[in-house]
Scaffold this active site. Structure first.
Site, PDB file in Angstrom:
ATOM      1  N   ARG A 171       0.818  -1.221   0.000  1.00 38.92           N
ATOM      2  CA  ARG A 171       0.000   0.000   0.000  1.00 38.92           C
ATOM      3  C   ARG A 171       0.845   1.261   0.000  1.00 38.92           C
ATOM      4  NH1 ARG A 171      -3.709  -1.445   4.827  1.00 38.92           N
ATOM      5  NH2 ARG A 171      -2.724  -3.484   4.886  1.00 38.92           N
ATOM      6  N   GLU A 217       0.951  -5.458  13.633  1.00 39.12           N
ATOM      7  CA  GLU A 217      -0.220  -5.605  14.500  1.00 39.12           C
ATOM      8  C   GLU A 217      -0.695  -7.060  14.463  1.00 39.12           C
ATOM      9  OE1 GLU A 217      -3.563  -3.361  13.168  1.00 39.12           O
ATOM     10  OE2 GLU A 217      -4.747  -3.782  14.956  1.00 39.12           O
TER      11      GLU A 217
HETATM   12  O1  LIG Z   1       2.328   0.429  11.585  1.00 41.19           O
HETATM   13  P1  LIG Z   1       2.285  -1.054  11.328  1.00 41.19           P
HETATM   14  O2  LIG Z   1       1.832  -1.828  12.531  1.00 41.19           O
HETATM   15  O3  LIG Z   1       3.569  -1.575  10.778  1.00 41.19           O
HETATM   16  O4  LIG Z   1       1.137  -1.331  10.258  1.00 41.19           O
HETATM   17  C1  LIG Z   1       0.977  -0.563   9.114  1.00 41.19           C
HETATM   18  C2  LIG Z   1       1.350  -1.315   7.883  1.00 41.19           C
HETATM   19  O5  LIG Z   1       0.464  -2.422   7.690  1.00 41.19           O
HETATM   20  C3  LIG Z   1      -0.074  -2.376   6.376  1.00 41.19           C
HETATM   21  O6  LIG Z   1       0.699  -3.083   5.468  1.00 41.19           O
HETATM   22  P2  LIG Z   1       0.771  -4.671   5.433  1.00 41.19           P
HETATM   23  O7  LIG Z   1       2.025  -5.117   6.136  1.00 41.19           O
HETATM   24  O8  LIG Z   1      -0.520  -5.251   5.897  1.00 41.19           O
HETATM   25  O9  LIG Z   1       1.045  -4.981   3.907  1.00 41.19           O
HETATM   26  P3  LIG Z   1       0.301  -4.591   2.535  1.00 41.19           P
HETATM   27  O10 LIG Z   1       0.598  -3.129   2.304  1.00 41.19           O
HETATM   28  O11 LIG Z   1       1.015  -5.460   1.569  1.00 41.19           O
HETATM   29  O12 LIG Z   1      -1.169  -4.850   2.664  1.00 41.19           O
HETATM   30  C4  LIG Z   1      -0.063  -0.907   6.032  1.00 41.19           C
HETATM   31  O13 LIG Z   1      -0.110  -0.667   4.639  1.00 41.19           O
HETATM   32  C5  LIG Z   1       1.208  -0.412   6.662  1.00 41.19           C
HETATM   33  O14 LIG Z   1       2.332  -0.573   5.822  1.00 41.19           O
HETATM   34  N1  LIG Z   2      -6.102  -2.200  11.366  1.00 47.64           N
HETATM   35  C1  LIG Z   2      -5.495  -2.150  10.176  1.00 47.64           C
HETATM   36  N2  LIG Z   2      -6.203  -1.906   9.052  1.00 47.64           N
HETATM   37  C2  LIG Z   2      -5.596  -1.880   7.850  1.00 47.64           C
HETATM   38  N3  LIG Z   2      -4.296  -2.082   7.685  1.00 47.64           N
HETATM   39  C3  LIG Z   2      -3.547  -2.326   8.761  1.00 47.64           C
HETATM   40  N4  LIG Z   2      -2.224  -2.542   8.919  1.00 47.64           N
HETATM   41  C4  LIG Z   2      -1.989  -2.742  10.227  1.00 47.64           C
HETATM   42  N5  LIG Z   2      -3.106  -2.649  10.944  1.00 47.64           N
HETATM   43  C5  LIG Z   2      -4.108  -2.383  10.053  1.00 47.64           C
END
Ligand SMILES: O=P(O)(O)OC[C@H]1O[C@H](OP(=O)(O)OP(=O)(O)O)[C@H](O)[C@@H]1O
Ligand SMILES: Nc1ncnc2[nH]cnc12
Length: 170
Positions: free
Chosen positions: A58, A95
């Protein structure tokens, strides 16, 4: 713009207890997506930025259009095994699990001022991993920008060392 109402909340994804904030409902709205990138660009107008770093996946959707808008380069930070040349690597807690991120060693030159961009701040684990990768390469984290942050998980205190902002809070 009121972006909050365009973000879909999905309880129990990807596992029980998580309130998932889904930005795809905002991204598919052209004027809202454009306004989001424009607002992020406005928020860094006083910063000197050489390049933007964004984490898979993302962070690409936010970081790449922001790089285009600012006229600077974009460096992808990726999950393991995706980047073909020599990489720096950093492991971190999420998370809902743990992960490891990599960045090409030659992506950032020492002294470059880097903007790190992502959609969402939760624990800060992902973005701090990006900071470590930038710093391993000798870059300076000039600023960090998120579209929004969620307050239902504790945020890593180390993030306070950095110049970070979010447009919205959930
Ligand atoms: O602050 P944090 O606890 O690290 O969480 C936030 C991260 O989690 C999500 O990505 P995710 O790792 O789910 O990967 P994606 O972008 O591939 O969906 C989001 O896009 C952030 O990068
Ligand atoms: N609650 C949440 N929703 C979407 N993306 C996330 N990445 C980490 N925590 C998330």
């Amino acid at each position: 713009m009121n972006f909050e109402k365009l973000i879909r909340t999905v309880p129990g994804f990807p596992k029980e207890g998580i309130l998932f904030r889904d930005i795809t409902t905002l991204l598919k709205d052209g004027p809202a997506y454009k306004a989001l990138i424009d607002e992020l660009a406005e928020s860094v107008k006083d910063e000197k930025i050489d390049v933007i770093v964004g984490p898979e996946a993302r962070g690409f959707v936010i970081g790449a259009p922001l790089a285009y808008r600012l006229g600077v380069g974009f460096v992808p930070v990726r999950k393991p095994g995706k980047l073909p040349a020599d990489v720096y690597e950093y492991s971190y807690e999420l998370e809902y699990g743990s992960d490891c991120l990599q960045m090409h060693k030659d992506a950032i030159k020492p002294g470059m001022r880097v903007l790190i961009a992502d959609d969402l701040l939760a624990t800060g684990g992902t973005i701090l991993a990006c900071c470590k990768l930038v710093e391993q390469a000798g870059g300076e984290v000039a600023a960090i920008r998120f579209a929004f942050k969620i307050t239902d998980v504790p945020q890593k205190p180390e993030l306070e060392r950095y110049n970070y902002q979010t447009l919205m809070t959930f």
